[in-house]
Design an enzyme around this catalytic site. Structure first.
Site, PDB file in Angstrom:
ATOM      1  N   GLN B 153       0.683  -1.526  -0.269  1.00 25.30           N
ATOM      2  CA  GLN B 153      -0.100  -0.006  -0.032  1.00 25.30           C
ATOM      3  C   GLN B 153       1.096   1.166   0.147  1.00 25.30           C
ATOM      4  O   GLN B 153       0.306   2.231  -0.690  1.00 25.30           O
ATOM      5  CB  GLN B 153      -0.894   0.103   0.867  1.00 25.30           C
ATOM      6  N   LEU B 272     -14.331   2.185  -0.791  1.00 23.88           N
ATOM      7  CA  LEU B 272     -14.589   2.698  -2.195  1.00 23.88           C
ATOM      8  C   LEU B 272     -13.162   2.443  -3.343  1.00 23.88           C
ATOM      9  O   LEU B 272     -13.048   2.524  -3.776  1.00 23.88           O
ATOM     10  CB  LEU B 272     -13.814   4.836  -1.820  1.00 23.88           C
ATOM     11  N   ARG B 273     -12.565   1.543  -2.393  1.00 26.28           N
ATOM     12  CA  ARG B 273     -11.169   0.823  -2.851  1.00 26.28           C
ATOM     13  C   ARG B 273     -12.491  -0.125  -4.349  1.00 26.28           C
ATOM     14  O   ARG B 273     -11.742  -0.476  -5.413  1.00 26.28           O
ATOM     15  CB  ARG B 273     -10.985  -0.222  -2.190  1.00 26.28           C
ATOM     16  N   GLY B 274     -13.609  -0.977  -4.689  1.00 25.80           N
ATOM     17  CA  GLY B 274     -13.765  -1.282  -5.254  1.00 25.80           C
ATOM     18  C   GLY B 274     -14.062  -0.212  -6.539  1.00 25.80           C
ATOM     19  O   GLY B 274     -13.812  -0.869  -7.860  1.00 25.80           O
ATOM     20  N   THR B 277     -10.646   0.950  -8.223  1.00 28.42           N
ATOM     21  CA  THR B 277     -10.162  -0.369  -9.363  1.00 28.42           C
ATOM     22  C   THR B 277     -10.504  -0.783 -10.099  1.00 28.42           C
ATOM     23  O   THR B 277     -10.234  -0.916 -11.414  1.00 28.42           O
ATOM     24  CB  THR B 277     -10.106  -1.056  -8.191  1.00 28.42           C
TER      25      THR B 277
END
Lengths: 550, 334
Positions: B153, B272-274, B277
């Site tokens: 990360q 919010l990573r979805g 990505t």
């Protein structure tokens, strides 16, 4: 085929093929106990191998600094790792080989075509076996039955001038081997690949330049039986049903044609005779690990990388250990004047025997998940006794500093009444006020416990689920009152929990023991205790025994 | 070492191949997780990828593959400062690797023999600007996993131990593979992988036969086989390079952004990573296909691998999360 029917002859053939084409066949698992028979089998392989054991260090595998020699001589001395030399390696006690080493060896098998492996597997139980990551990559599994025939191997090792790679292969040969693998339920594509190499070697051994039916048969008989997961059905009687391992796919009508090869059935018949007898009994999926039920206070692991520090110890440095510099210097300090005098050097003289390595003890906390049936039927019978039993267990849990959690299921759903805690008082209070009534959503209770168990594993705890119920599951997972569906759901969850490796204990609190609950305990791989036969005190004794022994 | 099996010769497994190509176009997508049974070509694909990737320019003696001499870490003792072209590093992280080996540690050898305090770089240094491959990632020890996540990360490896205080760049694409039957991956780790694909052996006999046939050809008639597929491989390589250049120019219409958010909300993916990505992967896909703007078709194609591992797991949903994503896609995008 007569040669292939006898396990000792099969072993002889496998060894001969392996000697002919070690690169294509990669090696074998030899599943025998140590003894003169095994010595004869390994001796029959005319390849030079190096022996390794399951606890081999990284330095020995990959090479690296030879610390002892370096300290002694004062300049850097590297030793060569096993992987830097190609050739066959014999892994002793392969059934004790951990996932770590298996992964490293598998990597090497993939990367270096000259690297081969003979795994000596002394497993006594079916689940004591060479790691699948390795056995998958090796062509044969040699497991002769009975005593060795006196004249074994009866056929002298033949010589051939034909290289296995030079043998020509037809499309139909590849197809036959692939289809056969599919019909035996072998999903991995390495199997037909290895079978093809075996067929080639077999043809070369018999001085042929193209494959014949014999070669395919021998290949199938040597490579497939120990990998098979289904017994193929008779193809001629059930022309239109797809083989059992193939999902019903409407778009594959054309495949039935492929699957009935001219001589396919004969080969299937021949292989069927070689399939292990326990194939159908082996419902426990390979590779799933059963966690030990935990004794005392979770699993104590003596490691050398993390956890509570233990006193450091004299030891050797390899990839798995860390040096304790201070302790090493302390150990070396008293000797300095003597060593200086002896070696006429002014720098610090450290000898290999001074080296101290760090050790740690890592102890995971145990979590007892009480999953209590609070349905109407349970309330009728023995809910209060069950509560009493739980309270007694809580007392013990407190003494062992275990965490406890409480889940109750009734009506249509399960509820986590108490997340994992060490608070005894709180647990008692929740338990006392636990109301009863409603249906028995056993599956929901199991689901909730499985979820909590997996979460706690992720947090480094060792969970044990203690299920108290009367076993009359009558509410399915979706909340509908469907007895059959409820039973099915509960069974599925039980299997899932077993696969997940959660330890469990089933306590039947019905008025009389329920057979279905006993079966459920079997699926969970859990001890089963019937409350009617025991009062709370004896129950507690039995539970502690079960937890301690498991 | 033998030449790896060519990437383009891998039969089927399009989702896995696509995911790997997309991370080669945009490493920022953040890693690929490949879950599937044994013998489905997971490790073959990773080794093939290493040979497929375009080479990188790096300082010859730099332990972290820095592009310029200024970027080399100050602790590194540089020998040759020549800029050379070397293959994109694809580093294996073996199970059971110790923390020392992963992050690097005090060079004991030099400390003991010469009395010098020096840093011995670990696997993370070598993987900088490349790929870090973990086979059986689900069996990796938790503390190593935590450490990897942290570095993946931040893009920087910080070592504070044994009197050392070292930091160096460690930007890599994490590729993990594993067999779900042998253990689950923690949801926190799942989420850090950008894309996840499930592979299974082809269920079609013709396809299976083709796999065996190509493998056999690779082993027996190596030269003609390689000649045939290396052309195909270099075509993919050229396409990756082209897509890398085109990537910054791909435009994202407002309504597609809206679709992304709507999809993730409908699926209930955490954080919010979805969305991020999904968007990045879709843009890389558009660039790979030579498109100027992002469309719903791209989202539809990439959503299963970008989102299926981010859902809250329902242990009894045997259809898997892939089916749920497909269902939601149909609902949201129509």
């Amino acid at each position: 085929m007569s040669v292939l029917a006898d396990s000792w002859q099969r072993a002889a053939l496998a060894l001969r093929l392996l000697a002919l084409d070690p690169e294509g066949l990669r090696g074998a698992v030899i599943r025998m106990r140590s003894g003169p028979d095994r010595a004869a089998v390994t001796g029959a392989l005319p390849l030079k191998t190096q022996r390794v054991h399951p606890n081999i260090s990284d330095e020995q595998l990959y090479g690296g600094l030879d610390l002892s020699a370096t300290l002694k001589s004062g300049h850097i001395i590297d030793n060569k790792g096993l992987f830097s030399k190609s050739g066959m390696v014999t892994l002793a006690m392969a059934e004790r080989c951990g996932a770590d080493l298996a992964a490293k060896l598998a990597l090497q098998l993939d990367a270096d075509p000259d690297f081969g492996l003979i795994a000596l597997d002394e497993g006594a139980e079916p689940d004591e076996a060479t790691p699948p990551a390795l056995s998958e990559r090796l062509a044969f599994c040699i497991e002769p039955i009975g005593r060795m025939p006196p004249d074994w191997p009866s056929v002298p090792a033949g010589t051939t001038s034909i290289a296995p790679r030079a043998v020509t292969v037809n499309s139909s040969d590849i197809e036959a081997l692939t289809v056969l693998a599919a019909r035996l339920g072998i999903d991995s594509l390495r199997a037909p690949q290895l079978a093809l190499a075996t067929a080639r070697a077999h043809a070369a051994l018999n001085n042929r330049l193209h494959l014949t039916e014999d070669d395919l048969e021998a290949a199938a008989a040597l490579v497939y039986p120990h990998r098979a997961t289904t017994v193929p059905e008779q193809q001629d009687s059930t022309q239109d049903t797809p083989p059992p391992d193939q999902p019903d796919d409407p778009g594959t009508d054309g495949q039935d044609q492929d699957l009935t090869l001219p001589d396919g059935d004969m080969m299937i018949e021949a292989i069927k005779a070689l399939l292990p007898a326990d194939l159908l009994a082996g419902l426990v999926p390979v590779g799933t690990t059963r966690a030990a039920g935990g004794g005392g206070a979770g699993k104590a692991r003596k490691g050398n990388r993390r956890g509570r520090p233990l006193p450091s110890r004299p030891g050797r440095l390899h990839g798995q250990t860390r040096i304790d510099l201070v302790a090493t210097l302390r150990a070396a300090a008293p000797w300095q004047p003597m060593r200086r005098a002896a070696a006429a050097q002014t720098a610090l003289a450290i000898r290999p025997s001074d080296i101290r390595v760090k050790r740690y003890q890592d102890q995971s906390d145990r979590l007892l998940i009480f999953t209590v049936d609070a349905s109407g039927s349970a309330a009728m019978s023995r809910l209060n006794e069950a509560k009493g039993a739980v309270e007694l267990l809580l007392g013990q849990a407190y003494a062992a500093r275990d965490h406890v959690a409480l889940i109750a299921f009734r009506g249509t759903a399960a509820e986590l009444l108490l997340p994992p805690t060490r608070s005894l008082v709180q647990t008692k209070r929740r338990l006392a006020t636990l109301p009863g009534g409603g249906g028995t959503p056993l599956a929901a209770g199991l689901q909730q416990s499985a979820l909590l168990a997996s979460q706690s594993i992720a947090r480094g705890m060792t969970p044990t689920v203690i299920l108290l119920t009367d076993g009359r599951a009558n509410v399915a997972l979706d909340g509908t009152p469907d007895r059959a569906q409820a039973g099915n759901d509960a069974e599925r969850l039980a299997r899932m929990m077993r696969a997940q490796g959660t330890g469990a204990l089933v306590i039947d609190m019905g008025a009389r023991p329920t057979a279905s609950l006993k079966a459920l305990a079997g699926l969970l791989g859990a001890p089963y205790l019937a409350l009617p036969r025991a009062d709370a005190q004896r129950l507690t004794g039995a539970v502690s025994a079960a937890l301690g022994a498991a | 070492m033998k030449t790896p099996f060519p990437f383009s010769a891998i039969v089927g497994q399009t989702a896995m191949k696509q995911a790997m190509i997309l991370t080669a176009i945009d490493p920022g997508i953040g890693g690929v997780l490949v879950f599937g049974d044994r013998g489905t070509g997971k490790s073959t694909a990773v080794r093939a990828l290493a040979a497929l990737l375009p080479p990188i320019k790096a300082v010859e003696s730099c332990p972290v593959n820095a592009e310029r001499v200024e970027d080399c870490p100050d602790w590194a003792e540089l020998g040759s400062k020549k800029i050379i072209s070397r293959p994109t590093p694809v580093i294996d992280l073996p199970l059971g690797a110790t923390e020392d080996r992963v992050v690097g540690a005090l060079d004991i050898e030099r400390a003991l023999t010469r009395g010098e305090k020096a840093f011995e770089p670990g696997l993370l240094a070598r993987a900088n600007r490349g790929y870090l491959y973990i086979d059986e990632v689900n069996l990796l020890e938790d503390h190593i996993v935590d450490l990897l996540l942290d570095v993946a990360q931040s893009g920087e490896n910080v070592v504070e131990r044994e009197g050392l205080s070292i930091r160096h760049a460690a930007r890599f694409v994490l590729v993990g593979s594993g067999n779900p039957e042998e253990g689950e991956l923690r949801p926190q780790l799942l989420d850090r992988f950008g894309l996840s694909v499930e592979v299974r052996s082809p269920q079609d006999i013709a396809e299976r036969v083709e796999v065996i046939r190509r493998r056999d050809a690779f082993e027996t008639s190596f030269d003609s086989f390689m000649a045939h597929y290396s052309n195909e491989d270099s075509r993919i390589r050229a396409q990756i390079l082209k897509a890398r250049r085109a990537l910054p120019k791909v435009t994202t219409p407002e309504d597609i952004l809206h679709d992304c958010a709507a999809l993730c909300i409908a699926l209930g993916s955490d954080g919010l990573r979805g969305e991020l990505t999904l968007l990045r992967a879709a843009r890389a896909l558009a660039a790979y296909q030579g498109k100027k703007a992002l469309t719903r078709a791209h989202l539809r194609e990439i959503a299963p691998s970008a989102l299926s591992h981010r859902l809250r797991r329902d242990p009894l949903d045997e259809a898997g999360s892939g089916a749920r994503v497909a269902r939601t896609l149909a609902e949201v995008l129509g």
